[in-house]
Design a protein around this motif. Structure first.
Motif, PDB file in Angstrom:
ATOM      1  N   LEU A 260       5.473  15.258   2.093  1.00 44.49           N
ATOM      2  CA  LEU A 260       5.349  14.292   3.180  1.00 44.49           C
ATOM      3  C   LEU A 260       4.911  12.926   2.647  1.00 44.49           C
ATOM      4  O   LEU A 260       5.435  11.886   3.062  1.00 44.49           O
ATOM      5  CB  LEU A 260       4.344  14.802   4.213  1.00 44.49           C
ATOM      6  N   ALA A 261       3.933  12.915   1.730  1.00 38.19           N
ATOM      7  CA  ALA A 261       3.464  11.651   1.158  1.00 38.19           C
ATOM      8  C   ALA A 261       4.583  10.956   0.394  1.00 38.19           C
ATOM      9  O   ALA A 261       4.762   9.731   0.494  1.00 38.19           O
ATOM     10  CB  ALA A 261       2.263  11.900   0.246  1.00 38.19           C
ATOM     11  N   ALA A 262       5.342  11.733  -0.379  1.00 36.57           N
ATOM     12  CA  ALA A 262       6.457  11.130  -1.115  1.00 36.57           C
ATOM     13  C   ALA A 262       7.506  10.563  -0.164  1.00 36.57           C
ATOM     14  O   ALA A 262       8.039   9.463  -0.384  1.00 36.57           O
ATOM     15  CB  ALA A 262       7.080  12.171  -2.051  1.00 36.57           C
ATOM     16  N   SER A 263       7.791  11.287   0.912  1.00 41.16           N
ATOM     17  CA  SER A 263       8.757  10.791   1.902  1.00 41.16           C
ATOM     18  C   SER A 263       8.243   9.525   2.575  1.00 41.16           C
ATOM     19  O   SER A 263       9.010   8.588   2.829  1.00 41.16           O
ATOM     20  CB  SER A 263       9.028  11.871   2.954  1.00 41.16           C
ATOM     21  N   PHE A 264       6.927   9.500   2.863  1.00 39.25           N
ATOM     22  CA  PHE A 264       6.359   8.296   3.479  1.00 39.25           C
ATOM     23  C   PHE A 264       6.473   7.097   2.544  1.00 39.25           C
ATOM     24  O   PHE A 264       6.823   5.993   2.974  1.00 39.25           O
ATOM     25  CB  PHE A 264       4.899   8.551   3.843  1.00 39.25           C
TER      26      PHE A 264
ATOM     27  N   ALA B 110       0.838  -1.201   0.000  1.00 40.21           N
ATOM     28  CA  ALA B 110       0.000   0.000   0.000  1.00 40.21           C
ATOM     29  C   ALA B 110       0.877   1.257   0.000  1.00 40.21           C
ATOM     30  O   ALA B 110       1.867   1.329   0.727  1.00 40.21           O
ATOM     31  CB  ALA B 110      -0.915   0.000   1.227  1.00 40.21           C
ATOM     32  N   ARG B 111       0.481   2.240  -0.809  1.00 34.19           N
ATOM     33  CA  ARG B 111       1.237   3.487  -0.900  1.00 34.19           C
ATOM     34  C   ARG B 111       0.275   4.668  -0.982  1.00 34.19           C
ATOM     35  O   ARG B 111      -0.898   4.521  -1.340  1.00 34.19           O
ATOM     36  CB  ARG B 111       2.152   3.492  -2.135  1.00 34.19           C
ATOM     37  N   VAL B 112       0.789   5.856  -0.688  1.00 30.61           N
ATOM     38  CA  VAL B 112       0.001   7.086  -0.684  1.00 30.61           C
ATOM     39  C   VAL B 112       0.173   7.792  -2.027  1.00 30.61           C
ATOM     40  O   VAL B 112       1.279   7.840  -2.569  1.00 30.61           O
ATOM     41  CB  VAL B 112       0.453   8.019   0.457  1.00 30.61           C
ATOM     42  N   GLN B 113      -0.944   8.334  -2.546  1.00 26.92           N
ATOM     43  CA  GLN B 113      -0.833   9.169  -3.741  1.00 26.92           C
ATOM     44  C   GLN B 113      -0.175  10.485  -3.345  1.00 26.92           C
ATOM     45  O   GLN B 113      -0.701  11.219  -2.515  1.00 26.92           O
ATOM     46  CB  GLN B 113      -2.213   9.446  -4.337  1.00 26.92           C
TER      47      GLN B 113
END
Length: 506
Positions: free
Chosen positions: A220-224, A206-209
């Motif tokens: 922040l989403a890219a770093s996560f 699972a990943r964040v858009q």
């Protein structure tokens, strides 16, 4: 958090509306009052120009008809008073009202007077205007008009309601805009929270858009996502290393054992034969540990694929597989089921391997003459399995450490096993969204319980209680586990039977 943002936006907008509309409302009330006061002053001034002869000659003349017509046309009472404040002439609706005395006094002093300054919707009272009657610089009297303020109050109220309606529409627009803005700002945070829960539940893909929301949250989403990739890669490498190391070490270990076995016939010294036997036992123990590590690595690498399993059939198969070892150790092993299929929704082999670990421990620690009972029933919307034994049992502290890797109770250090059986079972049960529980039995022993969720469309009947009155169905025969057979089940055909980590348990 969205609610807090919307409330803060709304509060700010309400404060701005109050700051803008309050002065505007006051200005509108004052402007409407000033308009009426200006009209009444103009009318009173015209009456004052006609009242001079009336006051000097004592005859009202045309003034009487003027005031009467004015009253009939506009409904405004008017009167002319002399310097002694006696009413010389008045209209039909004239009557003294609040403020007329002060207005007359000001007019007789030579000053125009009108009041109030503003008409408020909640305040009753007329608009009183007084104008002095001058003749050659001398004040002969005053003209006083009393105008009902109901029309002015209605006009002011209408303006204020219009302002309130506009303000309400602005607030509604602000709320809609605030919800949209808050959603845009918080969408990455909401998705980050959801993805975090998905990863915690086992979905490591699972990943964040990272193209939503403001730039800071996109970063922040890219770093996560980068962090999740790194952590997932590290976990894969770690598990792959354990699996590869366990697998690769088994080959030289097997060769070493064969060479040690070949040395047996050449040993004539009793002490040497004893050392030879101990060396073989240590190689067997090391092979057991490697197999358990390989099984654990494979279990943790599962992507939580679920299958429907007949828990009753699996329990019958495992009981039959462990019967030879139970007979060898003089332990009575029996199975209690309803005889009907009992379906569970689990990851593959979860029921089998968990039962292997629990039955192995129960048989191993029950001792000669002991009893081990495996029970299967439907309970709490799922499938419950219990392995009850008559062994020494465990303390509360040992129960809390039972599923730790390689942990063994002090008085169980010399018992065969790798110390990973319950750990593997716990990993498989957790991946199936099930529960593994252990509690002391009565009067002695251990009760190890497994619970797995039922499939969405269960094929079984209503829930059945676990009782000892059912006719037990005991398995017999099956693949042998061998004495001390506690392998992990990684690459061998023997049933996996990881040891009991704590000292007792049944």
């Amino acid at each position: 958090m969205r609610r807090r943002l919307v409330i803060s936006y709304l509060l700010l907008m309400v404060l701005v509306l109050i700051a803008l509309e309050t002065p505007l409302a006051l200005t509108l009330a004052t402007r409407e009052t000033d308009r009426v006061r200006a009209d009444r002053l103009a009318d009173a001034t015209r009456f004052a120009s006609l009242a001079g002869p009336a006051l000097r000659g004592g005859s009202p003349g045309p003034l009487d008809s003027e005031l009467r017509s004015y009253d009939e046309l506009y409904g405004i009472g008017a009167a002319v008073v002399d310097r002694d404040r006696r009413t010389v002439v008045s209209s039909a609706s004239w009557q003294r009202a609040v403020g007329t005395t002060e207005a007359q006094a000001a007019a007789l002093a030579g000053q125009q007077s009108s009041g109030p300054e503003s008409v408020w919707p909640w305040v009753d009272g007329p608009i009183v205007v007084a104008v002095p009657i001058n003749d050659g610089g001398e004040v002969l009297g005053a003209v006083v008009t009393v105008t009902p303020a109901a029309a002015v109050r209605r006009t002011v109220t209408t303006w204020w309601l219009l302002l309130a309606g506009i303000g309400l529409l602005v607030v509604l627009a602000c709320v809609l805009t605030a919800f949209g803005l808050a959603g845009w700002v918080l969408r990455p945070v909401t998705e980050l929270d959801a993805v975090t829960h998905e990863i915690a539940e086992g979905d490591r893909g699972a990943r964040v858009q990272h193209q939503l929301g403001p730039p800071e949250l996109r970063r922040l989403a890219a770093s996560f996502n980068n962090m999740a990739d790194v952590v997932s890669d590290v976990m894969d490498r770690q598990r792959a290393f354990v699996a590869h190391a366990s697998h690769q070490l088994r080959n030289p270990l097997t060769a070493l054992r064969l060479r040690v076995e070949e040395l047996g016939p050449s040993l004539t010294d009793p002490q040497g034969r004893t050392e030879h036997r101990l060396a073989l036992e240590e190689t067997d123990r090391l092979a057991l540990v490697l197999d358990a590590l390989l099984t654990l690595a494979r279990a943790e690498r599962e992507e939580n694929e679920r299958v429907t399993v007949d828990a009753a059939e699996a329990a019958e198969s495992r009981v039959a597989a462990w019967q030879p070892l139970a007979r060898h150790r003089s332990v009575t092993l029996r199975l209690v089921t309803s005889g009907a299929p009992t379906y569970a929704w689990t990851v593959p082999t979860a029921v089998d391997q968990a039962l292997d670990a629990l039955i192995d421990n129960a048989v191993k620690f029950s001792g000669a003459g002991g009893e081990v009972t495996v029970t299967v029933a439907r309970r709490d919307g799922g499938v419950a399995l219990e392995v009850r034994d008559t062994g020494p049992g465990m303390t509360e502290s040992q129960l809390g450490q039972a599923t730790e890797r390689f942990w063994r109770a002090p008085d169980a250090q010399n018992v065969d096993g790798a110390g990973l059986g319950l750990t593997i079972a716990a990993v498989l049960v957790d991946a199936s969204d099930g529960r593994l529980t252990m509690r002391p039995g009565e009067p002695r022993g251990l009760v190890a319980g497994l619970w797995f969720p039922a499939p969405d469309e269960p094929a079984a009947g209503p829930d059945e209680p676990v009782t000892g009155d059912d006719e037990p169905r005991c398995g017999s025969g099956g693949p042998g586990a061998g004495v001390g057979g506690a392998g992990s089940g990684a690459d061998e055909a023997d049933p996996p039977a990881p040891d009991r980590l704590p000292a007792a348990a049944g």
